[in-house]
Design an enzyme around this catalytic site. Structure first.
Site, PDB file in Angstrom:
ATOM      1  N   ASP A  63       0.865  -1.180   0.000  1.00 44.63           N
ATOM      2  CA  ASP A  63       0.000   0.000   0.000  1.00 44.63           C
ATOM      3  C   ASP A  63       0.902   1.230   0.000  1.00 44.63           C
ATOM      4  OD1 ASP A  63      -2.480   1.497   0.234  1.00 44.63           O
ATOM      5  OD2 ASP A  63      -1.881   1.911   2.301  1.00 44.63           O
ATOM      6  N   ASP A  73      -2.860   1.479   7.219  1.00 44.61           N
ATOM      7  CA  ASP A  73      -2.085   1.174   6.012  1.00 44.61           C
ATOM      8  C   ASP A  73      -1.725  -0.306   5.924  1.00 44.61           C
ATOM      9  OD1 ASP A  73      -2.106   3.826   5.104  1.00 44.61           O
ATOM     10  OD2 ASP A  73      -0.385   4.349   6.350  1.00 44.61           O
ATOM     11  N   GLU A 128      -1.689  -1.633  -5.904  1.00 40.94           N
ATOM     12  CA  GLU A 128      -2.949  -1.046  -6.336  1.00 40.94           C
ATOM     13  C   GLU A 128      -2.806  -0.469  -7.742  1.00 40.94           C
ATOM     14  OE1 GLU A 128      -5.411   0.738  -2.691  1.00 40.94           O
ATOM     15  OE2 GLU A 128      -3.410   1.589  -2.836  1.00 40.94           O
TER      16      GLU A 128
END
Length: 376
Positions: free
Chosen positions: A187, A362, A281
């Site tokens: 992340d 996170d 992502e």
């Protein structure tokens, strides 16, 4: 595994070589713009453009008309035509915008020369701290690492700071990294640069912030000198103090960019070395940059460059990078799967309103990313 790899070195040309470089850059730009104009004219009248071979044939005739084109590296001129052809190919595949005319005021000026000749000695060779380039002869350079493989082409660049660099594209063999059996989700963020699902955190070094005060001061001096030159009705290109200050500003920007790239290279290599499958992502960074509040911070952390480095290094070393949909990865509880905006208490705290699971927000997001990547 055979891959194309780039090596970048600092060049130290003498005055005569700088003149030849400037002529080659200008001639390459002229050829690109000339044939872009011809291509556009042909397309408007017939609905069809010019092929690379047609442009190449016309270039041969153009050299007879414009003798000064013969003074520079012929490979560089041909490379301009190839770049134009490739640009139109990508444009019609909707991979990029239509080619635009090049400007001599662009921040980075460059040209590319092809190297290898069949059954002949290559135009580029390295001897100690000297590099041989077409039309330039032997140029001093910083030979910081050994070039392994067959050199395909060389790109000579002049940065806004006034420094010269050469990038050698080499076809070389890369050994696969040893398999670790480890998988991880990543992340990315603004406070911490990258948070891994195993709890490892890479801090955001904020190179720009550290040099921002120095940069602001230098830019103010530049603006003041520009205003003074305009008041005196002098062209900015002829105002020596303006040009000196522009170089100072460019060097600060270059320092920031170099530090950022070095940091990204190190951490991406470490991640690829330690993990076989990496989940990230699939962020639309260009859309995120439209947020004026966060645009500055987002552009500084270079998420797109981070992803690009991970992907090409994964290809080199037989690892895998999987991009997953970022939707709700920060709001979903990794423990029970409940998704709600209320789960994200603060930027750092995650407490599930359904099961009460609590952990760093996170890390929770990176674990969701890891789970999605493994299910891909």
């Amino acid at each position: 595994m055979s891959v194309n790899k780039a090596y970048k070195f600092r060049l130290y040309p003498n005055k005569e070589q700088e003149i030849v470089m400037a002529k080659t850059i200008g001639s390459s730009r002229f050829v690109f713009n000339r044939f872009l104009s011809l291509w556009n004219e042909r397309f408007q009248t017939t609905g069809k453009g010019l092929s690379y071979s047609a442009c190449s044939n016309q270039l041969t005739s153009l050299k007879k008309e414009l003798i000064w084109l013969k003074e520079v590296d012929a490979h560089a001129l041909q490379s301009s035509l190839k770049n134009l052809s490739d640009s139109f190919d990508r444009f019609f595949k909707k991979q990029n915008d239509a080619p635009r005319f090049k400007n001599k005021r662009n921040k980075v000026q460059s040209y590319t020369t092809n190297i290898e000749k069949k059954n002949q000695q290559p135009d580029v060779s390295i001897s100690g701290n000297r590099l041989k380039l077409p039309k330039l002869g032997w140029v001093r350079f910083v030979n910081s690492r050994k070039v392994e493989g067959r050199i395909l082409n060389a790109t000579v660049r002049k940065n806004p700071s006034g420094k010269y660099f050469v990038s050698l594209l080499v076809e070389t063999e890369v050994k696969e990294k040893e398999k670790t059996g480890s998988t991880v989700g990543i992340d990315v963020g603004l406070k911490d640069f990258a948070i891994l699902s195993n709890g490892q955190v890479y801090k955001n070094p904020t190179f720009f912030r550290k040099l921002e005060e120095k940069l602001v001061k230098a830019q103010r001096i530049l603006s003041r000198r520009q205003r003074f030159a305009i008041q005196q009705k002098r062209p900015l290109s002829e105002a020596k103090n303006v040009q000196k200050q522009r170089t100072k500003v460019a060097r600060i920007h270059e320092q920031i960019a170099n530090a950022r790239t070095d940091y990204l290279q190190k951490i991406t290599t470490e991640i690829i070395k330690n993990h076989d499958v990496i989940g990230i992502e699939d962020l639309k960074v260009s859309n995120m940059l439209k947020n004026r509040t966060l645009a500055k911070a987002i552009s500084e952390v270079s998420w797109s460059e981070f992803r690009t480095m991970l992907e090409y290094k994964a290809t080199w070393y037989d690892k895998q990078v999987i991009a997953v949909d970022p939707h709700c990865t920060s709001q979903k509880c990794h423990s029970c799967g409940h998704t709600a905006k209320e789960n994200r208490q603060t930027q750092a705290a995650f407490i599930c309103v359904s099961c009460g699971h609590s952990e760093n927000a996170d890390i929770n997001a990176s674990r969701n990313i890891h789970e999605l990547a493994m299910a891909h």
